[in-house]
Design a protein around this motif. Structure first.
Motif, PDB file in Angstrom:
ATOM      1  N   LEU A   1      -7.100  10.709  -1.023  1.00  0.00           N
ATOM      2  CA  LEU A   1      -5.884   9.928  -0.789  1.00  0.00           C
ATOM      3  C   LEU A   1      -6.224   8.451  -0.600  1.00  0.00           C
ATOM      4  O   LEU A   1      -5.531   7.574  -1.124  1.00  0.00           O
ATOM      5  N   ALA A   2      -7.294   8.178   0.139  1.00  0.00           N
ATOM      6  CA  ALA A   2      -7.689   6.789   0.367  1.00  0.00           C
ATOM      7  C   ALA A   2      -8.146   6.114  -0.914  1.00  0.00           C
ATOM      8  O   ALA A   2      -8.099   4.880  -1.015  1.00  0.00           O
TER       9      ALA A   2
ATOM     10  N   ARG B   1      -1.978   6.674   0.322  1.00  0.00           N
ATOM     11  CA  ARG B   1      -3.233   5.978   0.617  1.00  0.00           C
ATOM     12  C   ARG B   1      -3.302   5.584   2.079  1.00  0.00           C
ATOM     13  O   ARG B   1      -4.362   5.678   2.714  1.00  0.00           O
TER      14      ARG B   1
ATOM     15  N   GLY C   1      -6.657   6.225  -3.693  1.00  0.00           N
ATOM     16  CA  GLY C   1      -5.511   5.897  -4.523  1.00  0.00           C
ATOM     17  C   GLY C   1      -5.388   4.404  -4.732  1.00  0.00           C
ATOM     18  O   GLY C   1      -5.840   3.589  -3.935  1.00  0.00           O
ATOM     19  N   SER C   2      -4.769   4.030  -5.849  1.00  0.00           N
ATOM     20  CA  SER C   2      -4.622   2.610  -6.197  1.00  0.00           C
ATOM     21  C   SER C   2      -3.497   1.983  -5.409  1.00  0.00           C
ATOM     22  O   SER C   2      -2.615   2.663  -4.881  1.00  0.00           O
ATOM     23  N   GLU C   3      -3.523   0.691  -5.337  1.00  0.00           N
ATOM     24  CA  GLU C   3      -2.474  -0.058  -4.652  1.00  0.00           C
ATOM     25  C   GLU C   3      -1.148   0.107  -5.372  1.00  0.00           C
ATOM     26  O   GLU C   3      -1.091   0.191  -6.599  1.00  0.00           O
TER      27      GLU C   3
ATOM     28  N   THR D   1     -12.805   2.269  -4.874  1.00  0.00           N
ATOM     29  CA  THR D   1     -12.157   3.513  -5.310  1.00  0.00           C
ATOM     30  C   THR D   1     -13.189   4.530  -5.771  1.00  0.00           C
ATOM     31  O   THR D   1     -13.133   5.716  -5.402  1.00  0.00           O
TER      32      THR D   1
ATOM     33  N   MET E   1       0.840  -1.185   0.000  1.00  0.00           N
ATOM     34  CA  MET E   1       0.000   0.000   0.000  1.00  0.00           C
ATOM     35  C   MET E   1       0.881   1.243   0.000  1.00  0.00           C
ATOM     36  O   MET E   1       1.798   1.365   0.801  1.00  0.00           O
TER      37      MET E   1
END
Length: 259
Positions: A253-254, A5, A256-258, A189, A1
């Motif tokens: 921000l959360a 994120r 966001g992709s892995e 997402t 992660m």
């Protein structure tokens, strides 16, 4: 992660805890006025963030606004996701006339700007929590629909799904074992971005007095009430602005992709 994120998720956790605890955390009633304690600086007489133009505790109103804003955002996003993903899977799975009709419906909704749709519904019945919920949910479901339809089209043609069909496994098994695991991260997402959109829209509508109205402790309403006093007490209007910015930033921000 990725670090951004992770920071967003931690900030959201903190915001969620503060929201659940609510105004009781500050020890003051967010609706109680005290005209002898107008625009007190932060830290005065136990008011952590000071008081507003009517002597109400700003910290209590910020936390009360968080309960209203985040609960409405969660409900609107959950409803839009359930509706959009369900229709998207149906359109992608069945194709043909069903796909064309549902695609035309989503295009018709996109033809009308989302905020305008919410404004129209809010103007019909102002200061209605349910009107705002309905308008926001109606503007959000299309993105969930388009993403889930596109992925379902691809996945239903994959070898794994074809093999499941040849083995006689039902549609629910295919959805549970093949479609949803692939869709879930994209849906989460979209949900985070959708929640950020709802939070911003609510504050915008409250600021222009179209959404919720005073004395409701909503962040946009608070900004509108405190704007005339920004020179005298800049800390007062800064509180809802910072709360709004921190919440939206944390959600983005959360989302966001892995890594």
């Amino acid at each position: 992660m990725r670090l951004p994120r992770l920071v967003g998720l931690v900030c959201l956790l903190v915001i969620a805890v503060l929201t659940i605890l609510g105004p009781s955390l500050s020890g003051f009633d967010p609706a109680k006025q005290n005209l002898r304690a107008i625009l007190l600086p932060p830290g005065t007489d136990g008011h952590l963030l000071g008081t507003d133009n009517l002597g109400r505790d700003i910290a209590a109103r910020i936390l009360g606004g968080a309960q209203i804003t985040l609960s409405l955002a969660a409900l609107a996003v959950a409803s839009a996701a359930a509706f959009g993903v369900g229709l998207g899977m149906l359109a992608g799975w069945r194709g043909g006339v069903t796909d064309r009709l549902l695609g035309a419906l989503s295009d018709a909704v996109l033809a009308l700007p989302g905020l305008l749709l919410v404004l129209l519904l809010a103007a019909i019945r102002p200061d209605s929590w349910w009107t705002l919920y309905a308008g926001l949910a109606l503007t959000l479901w299309v993105e969930f629909f388009r993403v889930s339809r596109a992925r379902t089209r691809v996945l239903t043609a994959s070898p794994a799904v074809e093999a499941a069909r040849l083995l006689g496994l039902g549609r629910w098994h295919v959805v549970r074992r093949h479609l949803w695991p692939d869709l879930s991260l994209q849906i989460l997402t979209l949900a985070a971005f959708g929640a950020a959109t709802v939070v911003t829209a609510l504050a915008t509508l409250g600021f222009i007095s179209v959404g919720l109205r005073p004395p409701t402790p909503e962040w946009g309403v608070m900004m509108a009430e405190l704007l005339p006093s920004w020179r005298e007490a800049p800390w007062a209007i800064a509180a809802p602005v910072v709360a709004l910015a921190a919440t939206v930033l944390s959600l983005r921000l959360a989302a966001g992709s892995e890594g």
